[in-house]
Design a protein around this motif. Structure first.
Motif, mmCIF file in Angstrom:
data_model
loop_
_atom_site.group_PDB
_atom_site.id
_atom_site.type_symbol
_atom_site.label_atom_id
_atom_site.label_comp_id
_atom_site.label_asym_id
_atom_site.label_seq_id
_atom_site.Cartn_x
_atom_site.Cartn_y
_atom_site.Cartn_z
ATOM 1 N N ASN A 83 -77.683 108.540 67.888
ATOM 2 C CA ASN A 83 -76.921 107.286 67.894
ATOM 3 C C ASN A 83 -76.180 107.105 69.213
ATOM 4 O O ASN A 83 -76.164 106.007 69.785
ATOM 5 C CB ASN A 83 -75.930 107.231 66.727
ATOM 6 C CG ASN A 83 -76.613 107.027 65.389
ATOM 7 O OD1 ASN A 83 -77.753 106.557 65.322
ATOM 8 N ND2 ASN A 83 -75.928 107.391 64.326
ATOM 9 N N PHE A 84 -75.563 108.183 69.697
ATOM 10 C CA PHE A 84 -74.852 108.121 70.972
ATOM 11 C C PHE A 84 -75.818 107.800 72.112
ATOM 12 O O PHE A 84 -75.568 106.903 72.924
ATOM 13 C CB PHE A 84 -74.119 109.438 71.241
ATOM 14 C CG PHE A 84 -73.441 109.465 72.579
ATOM 15 C CD1 PHE A 84 -72.190 108.888 72.739
ATOM 16 C CD2 PHE A 84 -74.056 110.050 73.671
ATOM 17 C CE1 PHE A 84 -71.559 108.896 73.981
ATOM 18 C CE2 PHE A 84 -73.437 110.060 74.911
ATOM 19 C CZ PHE A 84 -72.184 109.484 75.067
ATOM 20 N N GLU A 85 -76.933 108.516 72.168
ATOM 21 C CA GLU A 85 -77.892 108.329 73.262
ATOM 22 C C GLU A 85 -78.512 106.926 73.251
ATOM 23 O O GLU A 85 -78.724 106.328 74.311
ATOM 24 C CB GLU A 85 -78.960 109.419 73.222
ATOM 25 C CG GLU A 85 -78.390 110.778 73.597
ATOM 26 C CD GLU A 85 -79.369 111.931 73.442
ATOM 27 O OE1 GLU A 85 -80.568 111.687 73.175
ATOM 28 O OE2 GLU A 85 -78.925 113.089 73.582
ATOM 29 N N SER A 92 -75.621 98.447 80.082
ATOM 30 C CA SER A 92 -75.983 98.219 81.491
ATOM 31 C C SER A 92 -74.924 98.775 82.430
ATOM 32 O O SER A 92 -75.176 98.922 83.625
ATOM 33 C CB SER A 92 -76.156 96.721 81.740
ATOM 34 O OG SER A 92 -74.949 96.040 81.473
ATOM 35 N N GLU A 93 -73.759 99.091 81.945
ATOM 36 C CA GLU A 93 -72.663 99.580 82.784
ATOM 37 C C GLU A 93 -72.749 101.086 83.057
ATOM 38 O O GLU A 93 -72.136 101.569 83.996
ATOM 39 C CB GLU A 93 -71.314 99.269 82.119
ATOM 40 C CG GLU A 93 -71.087 97.802 81.866
ATOM 41 C CD GLU A 93 -70.797 97.008 83.140
ATOM 42 O OE1 GLU A 93 -70.649 97.601 84.214
ATOM 43 O OE2 GLU A 93 -70.713 95.776 83.031
ATOM 44 N N ILE A 94 -73.485 101.813 82.226
ATOM 45 C CA ILE A 94 -73.612 103.266 82.407
ATOM 46 C C ILE A 94 -74.827 103.521 83.283
ATOM 47 O O ILE A 94 -75.956 103.207 82.911
ATOM 48 C CB ILE A 94 -73.727 103.978 81.047
ATOM 49 C CG1 ILE A 94 -72.452 103.745 80.232
ATOM 50 C CG2 ILE A 94 -73.994 105.472 81.244
ATOM 51 C CD1 ILE A 94 -72.540 104.182 78.785
ATOM 52 N N PHE A 118 -62.922 98.773 85.667
ATOM 53 C CA PHE A 118 -63.169 99.967 84.851
ATOM 54 C C PHE A 118 -62.483 99.842 83.494
ATOM 55 O O PHE A 118 -63.043 100.254 82.477
ATOM 56 C CB PHE A 118 -62.726 101.255 85.551
ATOM 57 C CG PHE A 118 -62.951 102.461 84.682
ATOM 58 C CD1 PHE A 118 -64.238 102.867 84.354
ATOM 59 C CD2 PHE A 118 -61.889 103.162 84.149
ATOM 60 C CE1 PHE A 118 -64.462 103.956 83.518
ATOM 61 C CE2 PHE A 118 -62.097 104.254 83.317
ATOM 62 C CZ PHE A 118 -63.392 104.651 83.004
ATOM 63 N N GLU A 119 -61.301 99.261 83.462
ATOM 64 C CA GLU A 119 -60.632 99.051 82.169
ATOM 65 C C GLU A 119 -61.503 98.186 81.265
ATOM 66 O O GLU A 119 -61.649 98.462 80.070
ATOM 67 C CB GLU A 119 -59.270 98.389 82.381
ATOM 68 C CG GLU A 119 -58.544 98.144 81.070
ATOM 69 C CD GLU A 119 -57.223 97.415 81.244
ATOM 70 O OE1 GLU A 119 -56.480 97.349 80.237
ATOM 71 O OE2 GLU A 119 -56.939 96.898 82.346
ATOM 72 N N GLU A 124 -65.043 97.546 76.660
ATOM 73 C CA GLU A 124 -66.228 96.866 76.135
ATOM 74 C C GLU A 124 -67.425 97.781 75.914
ATOM 75 O O GLU A 124 -68.312 97.442 75.134
ATOM 76 C CB GLU A 124 -66.635 95.729 77.084
ATOM 77 C CG GLU A 124 -65.628 94.614 77.144
ATOM 78 C CD GLU A 124 -66.004 93.520 78.129
ATOM 79 O OE1 GLU A 124 -67.135 93.552 78.688
ATOM 80 O OE2 GLU A 124 -65.155 92.635 78.360
ATOM 81 N N HIS A 125 -67.457 98.914 76.599
ATOM 82 C CA HIS A 125 -68.640 99.777 76.507
ATOM 83 C C HIS A 125 -68.290 101.194 76.048
ATOM 84 O O HIS A 125 -68.798 101.648 75.024
ATOM 85 C CB HIS A 125 -69.374 99.824 77.853
ATOM 86 C CG HIS A 125 -69.922 98.500 78.260
ATOM 87 N ND1 HIS A 125 -71.156 98.052 77.851
ATOM 88 C CD2 HIS A 125 -69.393 97.515 79.019
ATOM 89 C CE1 HIS A 125 -71.363 96.851 78.342
ATOM 90 N NE2 HIS A 125 -70.308 96.493 79.052
#
Length: 157
Positions: A83-85, A92-94, A118-119, A124-125
């Motif tokens: 689930n994490f992966e 798209s941010e990672i 970054f905040e 959001e992610h």
């Protein structure tokens, strides 16, 4: 697939210039264009050449910060990990994610324009990733080495 000296030369040149014309590549590695193209196709079919991409300058795109985020999960079951992966893969941010041995379960690399950005990314992610027990963020001051090309060891025999 065992790589010979010519294959290694092809890969070295392609890692520096993935858009090089086949005729120019063939000239640099000492092959005819048709033989060079056959070798490139074999490297692609073997999966050694995974894909061709354009490397962008993140700073010129306004992404001036690199943040490394250590993630510890609530457990190690396949369901928690999967689930994490999956969630990381959808964000798209990672930019990068590594499964780790040691204190953290994963390390993520995130880029941001500034602390406010970054905040936003965190809210959001990162904060929405499933199964997270603990998060620790470290801000990189500046990159020292950032390579995209793997070294090619030339065979001696």
């Amino acid at each position: 697939m065992k790589l010979d000296r010519i294959d290694q030369k092809i890969l070295t040149v392609l890692q520096e210039d993935g858009r090089i014309a086949n005729a120019d590549l063939a000239d640099q590695v000492g092959l005819s264009p048709s033989a060079c193209l056959r070798r490139m196709r074999a490297l692609e079919e073997a999966g050694i050449i995974d894909k061709y991409v354009a490397l962008l300058d993140q700073r010129k795109l306004g992404r001036k910060m690199d943040i490394f985020v250590e993630i510890s999960l609530v457990g190690q079951s396949n369901e928690v990990l999967e689930n994490f992966e999956r969630a990381v893969g959808r964000s798209s941010e990672i930019m990068e994610c590594f499964l780790m041995a040691g204190d953290a379960d994963y390390i993520l690399r995130v880029t941001a324009a500034d602390p406010t950005d970054f905040e936003r990314i965190h809210r959001e992610h990162l904060a929405r990733l499933p199964g997270v027990l603990r998060m620790k963020s470290s801000f990189a001051i500046r990159p020292i080495v950032r390579k995209t090309a793997f070294p090619m060891k030339t065979e001696t025999t």
